[in-house]
Motif scaffolding. Structure first.
Motif, PDB file in Angstrom:
ATOM      1  N   GLY A   1       0.986  -1.340   0.019  1.00 11.08           N
ATOM      2  CA  GLY A   1      -0.146   0.098  -0.030  1.00 11.08           C
ATOM      3  C   GLY A   1       0.875   1.272  -0.020  1.00 11.08           C
ATOM      4  N   ALA A   2       0.284   2.149  -0.672  1.00 14.20           N
ATOM      5  CA  ALA A   2       0.973   3.529  -0.724  1.00 14.20           C
ATOM      6  C   ALA A   2       1.562   4.090   0.563  1.00 14.20           C
ATOM      7  CB  ALA A   2       0.102   4.669  -1.452  1.00 14.20           C
TER       8      ALA A   2
ATOM      9  N   LEU B   1      -4.357   0.578   1.583  1.00 20.13           N
ATOM     10  CA  LEU B   1      -2.933   1.557   1.972  1.00 20.13           C
ATOM     11  C   LEU B   1      -2.013   1.203   2.829  1.00 20.13           C
ATOM     12  CD1 LEU B   1      -5.094   5.111   1.360  1.00 20.13           C
ATOM     13  CD2 LEU B   1      -3.606   4.041  -0.467  1.00 20.13           C
ATOM     14  N   GLY B   2      -2.292   0.400   3.625  1.00 17.67           N
ATOM     15  CA  GLY B   2      -1.419   0.089   4.766  1.00 17.67           C
ATOM     16  C   GLY B   2      -1.418   0.644   5.803  1.00 17.67           C
ATOM     17  N   LEU B   3      -2.549   1.687   6.099  1.00 18.80           N
ATOM     18  CA  LEU B   3      -2.595   2.429   7.275  1.00 18.80           C
ATOM     19  C   LEU B   3      -2.902   1.722   8.502  1.00 18.80           C
ATOM     20  CD1 LEU B   3      -4.665   5.013   5.378  1.00 18.80           C
ATOM     21  CD2 LEU B   3      -2.257   5.320   6.237  1.00 18.80           C
ATOM     22  N   ILE B   4      -2.544   2.222   9.835  1.00 16.55           N
ATOM     23  CA  ILE B   4      -2.779   1.622  10.888  1.00 16.55           C
ATOM     24  C   ILE B   4      -3.701   2.523  11.707  1.00 16.55           C
ATOM     25  CG2 ILE B   4      -1.897   0.854  13.040  1.00 16.55           C
ATOM     26  CD1 ILE B   4       0.584   0.204  11.232  1.00 16.55           C
ATOM     27  N   TYR B   5      -4.873   2.148  12.114  1.00 13.69           N
ATOM     28  CA  TYR B   5      -5.605   3.085  12.877  1.00 13.69           C
ATOM     29  C   TYR B   5      -5.070   3.254  14.138  1.00 13.69           C
ATOM     30  CZ  TYR B   5      -9.552   4.579  15.960  1.00 13.69           C
ATOM     31  OH  TYR B   5     -10.066   5.244  17.114  1.00 13.69           O
TER      32      TYR B   5
ATOM     33  N   ALA C   1      -7.340   4.912  -3.309  1.00 14.97           N
ATOM     34  CA  ALA C   1      -7.660   3.650  -2.732  1.00 14.97           C
ATOM     35  C   ALA C   1      -9.337   3.805  -2.215  1.00 14.97           C
ATOM     36  CB  ALA C   1      -6.956   3.540  -1.430  1.00 14.97           C
ATOM     37  N   LEU C   2      -9.689   5.127  -1.902  1.00 16.11           N
ATOM     38  CA  LEU C   2     -11.048   5.454  -1.378  1.00 16.11           C
ATOM     39  C   LEU C   2     -11.946   5.176  -2.202  1.00 16.11           C
ATOM     40  CD1 LEU C   2     -12.220   5.968   1.475  1.00 16.11           C
ATOM     41  CD2 LEU C   2     -12.315   8.557   0.884  1.00 16.11           C
ATOM     42  N   TRP C   3     -11.872   5.603  -3.552  1.00 18.29           N
ATOM     43  CA  TRP C   3     -13.135   5.817  -4.508  1.00 18.29           C
ATOM     44  C   TRP C   3     -13.358   4.553  -5.030  1.00 18.29           C
ATOM     45  CZ3 TRP C   3     -11.003  10.846  -7.291  1.00 18.29           C
ATOM     46  CH2 TRP C   3     -11.070  11.787  -6.463  1.00 18.29           C
ATOM     47  N   GLY C   4     -14.876   4.514  -5.504  1.00 14.55           N
ATOM     48  CA  GLY C   4     -15.313   3.102  -6.295  1.00 14.55           C
ATOM     49  C   GLY C   4     -16.676   3.105  -5.679  1.00 14.55           C
ATOM     50  N   SER C   5     -17.451   2.631  -6.562  1.00 13.66           N
ATOM     51  CA  SER C   5     -19.141   2.350  -6.199  1.00 13.66           C
ATOM     52  C   SER C   5     -18.992   0.855  -5.940  1.00 13.66           C
ATOM     53  CB  SER C   5     -19.959   2.794  -7.127  1.00 13.66           C
ATOM     54  OG  SER C   5     -19.815   2.069  -8.454  1.00 13.66           O
TER      55      SER C   5
END
Length: 475
Positions: A64-65, A110-114, A226-230
Motif C-alpha cells: 500500500g502507498a 493503503l497499509g494504514l494503521i488506526y 484507494a477510497l473511491w469506487g462504487s
C-alpha cells in the motif's frame, strides 16, 4: 530523525519506512507523543487507539502507498470494527461497530494503521467541531478560534502536524471549510465516487462524500485512489477515472479557461476572501491559464431555507434509525438543544413538501453545473471569512433560528457545490490580513478530479505551503 519527521508528507514517511530509515513501530510512538503533547491544548481526539496501533505496528502492513503509517479516522459515518463511533453525541457514547465499512477496508489496503479518532460536531451538523461529549476543538493557528467542522478534529491534527493527513468527510463543506481555516489541502470528490456500503445506501442525497485533509496534493491523490469506487446498487454512478489520480500529480493541465467568482452569495463576506481568490487567479494567469470574472447564479436565501429543511428531515430520520440501532429512545440529556430542535422542526415537514425540497435542490444544483460548464475550472474563496471564534455557532444554543442564521453564512461557497455534485478542492495559497489561513476553492466539472489535481499540483509547485506551521504544532 524524529525531529525531522515533521518535514515529510505521508508518502515521504512511507518511503522512510520502506527504506528502513524508521520503523512503523517507531513512527507510532512519535505520533502518540505528539497527540499526548498537543491534545490537551487543542482537543482534537475522541478515541485513542494506541494499543491497537502498537500491536499492528509490531508486524505492520507492507503493501500500500502508506504502508505502516498511523492514521486518524473521523468519528462520524464510517464504521471500523471494534472502534467507538460516537458521532460526537452522548447518545452514541457506547456505540462500537462490529464490522468495517467498505471504505475502511479500502483505507486499510493503503497499509494504514488506526491510531485514533478525531472530534466532530454532534452528527456532523456544524462548521465547528465541538460537542457535549468531548468539548470544543481549537485551531492551532489561534486557539480562540475553531478549526471548522465537521472534519475539524482532523484538520486540527494535520495542521499541527500530528500526521500529514487524516480522514475527513464533506456534506456541505466539512472538508473544504476546515482546510480553509487551517491551511490545508481538502478535496471533495464528485457525487458517486464514494460508497457507504453496508451502512448506508445514500448520505444526504449524494452530498455526503469522504476523503482526507492533507499537507500535500500527492497525499490527497494517493488517498483518493484507494477510497473511491462504487458498489453494485449504489444510487449514484460515475465513470471511473482513466488512470490513478496520483499519476495526475505533475501532469500538464494544459491552458485552462478559468472563471473567477469572488462575491459571496450569502450574508457574510470579507475583503480578505475576495483578495485571496484574486491572488490565486493571478497566479493561475502567470502559469499560462486564461482567467475571466464570472458569476454562479444562486438564490442563496431560497437555497439555504430548502437545504436546511432537507438536512433537518434527514437528521430526524437518522435519529430514528439510531434509536432502533441502540434499542432505546434518546433522552433529554442525550442530545444538544439544536439537535433536539432540528428533530422537532422535521416533524412539521410533510412527505410532499420534502419531495419538493429535494427537487428544488436538484434544480439549483443543475443550474450551478450549467454555469461551471462554461469553464474548465471556476475559482471562488473556500470560505467567506477566516475561522470564527469557538462556539460561533454552537449546537448548545437554544435559539435554533439564530444558529442556522450564523451557520449558513459560513457555508456560502461550499454548500452549493455540494448540492451540485461537482468536485472541488480547497488550497492554502494565501493568508488573510490577520495572519490566519484562508483557502481558495477550485471547482471542476463532474468527474474531472484529474484536472483539479493537475492544476493543484502545478500551483503547489509554484507556491509551496507545506512548511507553513501554526504557533501550536509538533515542531
Amino acid at each position: 530523525m524524529t525531529d525531522q519527521l515533521i518535514e515529510y508528507d505521508g508518502l515521504g514517511l512511507a518511503n522512510l519506512i520502506r527504506t528502513g530509515q524508521i520503523s512503523s513501530a517507531e513512527l507510532v510512538e512519535v505520533v502518540i507523543g505528539r497527540i499526548e503533547r498537543l491534545n490537551p491544548t487543542l482537543n482534537f481526539m475522541t478515541n485513542k487507539g494506541y494499543e491497537l496501533a502498537r500491536s499492528v505496528a509490531a508486524d505492520p502492513p507492507r503493501q500500500g502507498a502508506f504502508a505502516g503509517l498511523p492514521w486518524l479516522l473521523k468519528d462520524l459515518i464510517l464504521g471500523h470494527a471494534g472502534v467507538p463511533l460516537t458521532s460526537g453525541s452522548r447518545f452514541f457514547r457506547d456505540h462500537v461497530p462490529a464490522q468495517d465499512s467498505v471504505m475502511i477496508h479500502r483505507l486499510k489496503s493503503l497499509g494504514l494503521i488506526y491510531i485514533g479518532s478525531t472530534n466532530v460536531p454532534e452528527f456532523g451538523i456544524n462548521l465547528q467541531s465541538g460537542n457535549a461529549l468531548f468539548g470544543d476543538t481549537r485551531n492551532p493557528w489561534d486557539t480562540s478560534r475553531t478549526p471548522g467542522g465537521s472534519s475539524g478534529g482532523a484538520a486540527c491534527a494535520v495542521a499541527a502536524r500530528v500526521m500529514p493527513f487524516a480522514h475527513g468527510g464533506d456534506g456541505g463543506g466539512s472538508i473544504r471549510v476546515p482546510s480553509s481555516y487551517c491551511g490545508l489541502v481538502g478535496l471533495k470528490p464528485s457525487r458517486g465516487r464514494n460508497t457507504y456500503f453496508p451502512d448506508y445506501a445514500d448520505v444526504w442525497y449524494g452530498c455526503g462524500t469522504d476523503g482526507c485533509l492533507s499537507i500535500s496534493v500527492r497525499d490527497t491523490a494517493a488517498y483518493s485512489d484507494a477510497l473511491w469506487g462504487s458498489t453494485p446498487g449504489d444510487p449514484y454512478e460515475i465513470q471511473p477515472l482513466s488512470r490513478p489520480l496520483l499519476e495526475e500529480v505533475g501532469a500538464d493541465p494544459g491552458k485552462l479557461r478559468i472563471g473567477l467568482m469572488t462575491r459571496s452569495p450569502g450574508p457574510i463576506s470579507s475583503e480578505d476572501a475576495a483578495r485571496t481568490a484574486e491572488a490565486a487567479a493571478r497566479l493561475c494567469e502567470s502559469l499560462g491559464h486564461h482567467v475571466e470574472v464570472t458569476e454562479i447564479p444562486i438564490d442563496y436565501a431560497r437555497f439555504t431555507a430548502t437545504f436546511i429543511r432537507v438536512i433537518n428531515v434527514l437528521t430526524a430520520m437518522g435519529l430514528d434509525t439510531a434509536e432502533a440501532l441502540m434499542n432505546r429512545k434518546a433522552g433529554v440529556d442525550d442530545l444538544q438543544p439544536v439537535v433536539w430542535a432540528i428533530r422537532d422542526l422535521a416533524k412539521n415537514v410533510s412527505g410532499v413538501e420534502h419531495a419538493l425540497d429535494v427537487e428544488i435542490l436538484r434544480q439549483i444544483g443543475r443550474d450551478i453545473c450549467m454555469a461551471v460548464s462554461k469553464y474548465d475550472i471556476v475559482i471562488t474563496p473556500s470560505t467567506p471569512v477566516t475561522a470564527p471564534e469557538v462556539g460561533d455557532p454552537s449546537q448548545a444554543w437554544s435559539d435554533v433560528d439564530a444558529y442556522f442564521e450564523r451557520l449558513v453564512g459560513f457555508m456560502a461557497f461550499s454548500a452549493p457545490i455540494s448540492i451540485s455534485g461537482l468536485p472541488a478542492i480547497s488550497l492554502p495559497i494565501e493568508t488573510a490580513s490577520n495572519g490566519m489561513p484562508l483557502g481558495t476553492q477550485f471547482i471542476a466539472n463532474r468527474g474531472r478530479e484529474d484536472l483539479l489535481i493537475r492544476l493543484a499540483s502545478q500551483i503547489e509547485a509554484a507556491k509551496p505551503w507545506k512548511d507553513r506551521l501554526p504557533p501550536v504544532s509538533a515542531r
